[in-house]
Design an enzyme around this catalytic site. Structure first.
Site, short mmCIF file in Angstrom:
data_model
loop_
_atom_site.label_atom_id
_atom_site.label_comp_id
_atom_site.label_asym_id
_atom_site.label_seq_id
_atom_site.Cartn_x
_atom_site.Cartn_y
_atom_site.Cartn_z
N ARG A 187 0.87 -1.18 0.00
CA ARG A 187 0.00 0.00 0.00
C ARG A 187 0.91 1.23 0.00
O ARG A 187 1.95 1.24 0.67
CB ARG A 187 -0.92 0.02 1.23
CG ARG A 187 -2.07 -0.98 1.17
CD ARG A 187 -3.12 -0.56 0.14
NE ARG A 187 -4.33 -1.37 0.20
CZ ARG A 187 -4.56 -2.42 -0.56
NH1 ARG A 187 -3.63 -2.83 -1.41
NH2 ARG A 187 -5.71 -3.08 -0.48
N GLU A 244 -2.86 7.98 -4.13
CA GLU A 244 -3.61 7.40 -5.25
C GLU A 244 -5.05 7.93 -5.26
O GLU A 244 -5.65 8.09 -4.18
CB GLU A 244 -3.66 5.87 -5.12
CG GLU A 244 -2.38 5.18 -5.46
CD GLU A 244 -2.52 3.66 -5.37
OE1 GLU A 244 -3.65 3.14 -5.53
OE2 GLU A 244 -1.51 2.99 -5.12
N HIS A 267 -0.51 0.58 -9.68
CA HIS A 267 -1.17 -0.33 -8.74
C HIS A 267 -1.77 -1.53 -9.47
O HIS A 267 -2.94 -1.86 -9.32
CB HIS A 267 -2.27 0.40 -7.96
CG HIS A 267 -2.67 -0.29 -6.68
ND1 HIS A 267 -3.21 0.37 -5.61
CD2 HIS A 267 -2.60 -1.60 -6.30
CE1 HIS A 267 -3.47 -0.48 -4.65
NE2 HIS A 267 -3.10 -1.69 -5.03
#
Length: 386
Positions: free
Chosen positions: A215, A244, A261
């Site tokens: 993450r 993000e 991602h």
């Protein structure tokens, strides 16, 4: 319990929903990042991915009785609120773990070729030995790579059974390659938000390769940017970003590989996630699952290759996945305004090309024992009787 005629709302990017859920009722697809309470008022079941924040704000006016996320991570789900509201919940642990490991090994083999090193001569530090990290550790050790592991919770549970378990600072100081595989947590015994901050990043040894597929906020991105400006010896591989879907263009420019991602975005992993939720919904409904995973997985375009002596591993990896393709796609968006950059980030994920896992490629042929060991460890299927 509702047995039929369900109204199922799902992230539009989830595959194989029709064969898995179509027989249960009506299926409505929505953009995951922009779902609103008004959208979900009539939903019985909500199926999401990591871009949808699910909790009281989204669901308080709905009749949703079951939430599923087709992801390993659950930091976007307020599980406490769901439990208090009597809403069933399931995630998909391990669904895309193989794809993430494929990504990390692809990156490592590409960098080995570019920088002129043998992966077996490096020490790899794996932070987090769960579904993804554990698989990576096993594949690296099968390759003959020295691995250090930092997973405090697992170390407390298993003690000496965690091989080469070290403290984070020791790992950061000794590992040549560091790969992060932790969930994102803000509290508890081992919070991971900004696990790597300025002090930790300052402890990286010279020429470190740092890979984050976990993450974005596991690394303090502002601190990383400052370090990367000063230390050009560091090689950064970032698939996840703190803000993000807005990617910092300066930080991305300082990365050797920057991707949107998608480390876990194999077709196999995404369909496996949908199928795992189908199993969970079936259990919630008290019915037996009728659809097998195999029946919803399409055949791979590259399913078999016959090898000769001297076959190289990297070209075989590239048949199925080349991280530089995703890097080029993301870099092409970095000149855009923040709003347009965010839209482009999501579009890259939405329109992601089909990618299959290494295990879908069967290899045969007359090759050496050492080659067999390496190809098997990487994750390919071997059929050496043919």
């Amino acid at each position: 319990m509702i047995k039929s005629g369900l109204t199922i709302f799902a992230d539009e990017n989830m595959p194989a929903l029709e064969p898995l859920f179509g027989h249960l009722g009506s299926l409505i697809r929505l953009p995951g990042r922009s779902m609103t309470p008004a959208d979900l008022k009539q939903a019985d079941i909500l199926l999401v991915r990591s871009v949808t924040q699910v909790g009281e704000e989204l669901l308080r006016d709905s009749k949703v009785k079951f939430v599923g996320t087709a992801t390993i991570g659950t930091d976007h789900i307020d599980q406490n609120w769901l439990q208090q509201a009597g809403v069933g919940f399931a995630s998909a642990p391990g669904c895309n773990a193989e794809a993430v490991v494929d990504y990390v090994l692809s990156v490592c083999f590409h960098l080995a070729g570019e920088q002129g090193f043998d992966l077996r001569d490096k020490t790899v530090g794996v932070v987090g030995e769960g579904n993804v990290g554990g698989r990576l550790v096993r594949r690296l050790r099968a390759l003959g790579v020295q691995v250090l592991v930092c997973d405090p919770s697992k170390a407390r549970e298993q003690g000496a059974k965690v091989v080469n378990s070290v403290e984070l600072q020791t790992l950061l100081a000794q590992a040549d390659i560091i790969s992060l595989h932790t969930p994102l947590t803000h509290d508890g015994a081992d919070p991971t938000w900004h696990l790597l901050g300025a002090d930790q990043l300052a402890g990286l040894k010279a020429d470190t390769i740092l890979i984050n597929t976990a993450r974005g906020p596991v690394i303090d991105n502002q601190a990383l940017l400052q370090i990367a400006r000063q230390r050009r010896d560091l090689t950064l591989i970032l698939d996840v970003w703190e803000q993000e879907p807005v990617v910092d263009p300066e930080l991305a420019a300082l990365c050797r590989i920057a991707t949107p991602h998608i480390a876990g975005y194999s077709l196999d992993g995404k369909i496996r996630g949908s199928w795992m939720l189908y199993q969970a919904v079936s259990q919630w409904l008290g019915t037996e699952p009728e659809v097998s995973l195999k029946s919803v997985l399409p055949a791979s375009a590259f399913s078999e290759v016959k090898l000769g002596q001297g076959a190289d591993t990297l070209p075989l990896m590239q048949l199925l996945y080349d991280p530089h393709r995703d890097d080029r796609a993301l870099r092409a968006t970095l000149h855009l305004s923040p709003d347009e950059r965010a839209k482009a980030f999501d579009q890259l994920r939405k329109s992601y090309p089909e990618r299959r896992e290494f295990a879908t490629l069967s290899l045969s042929g007359d090759i050496s024992s050492a080659q067999r060991t390496e190809l098997s460890a990487v994750g390919f299927s071997l059929n050496m009787d043919r």
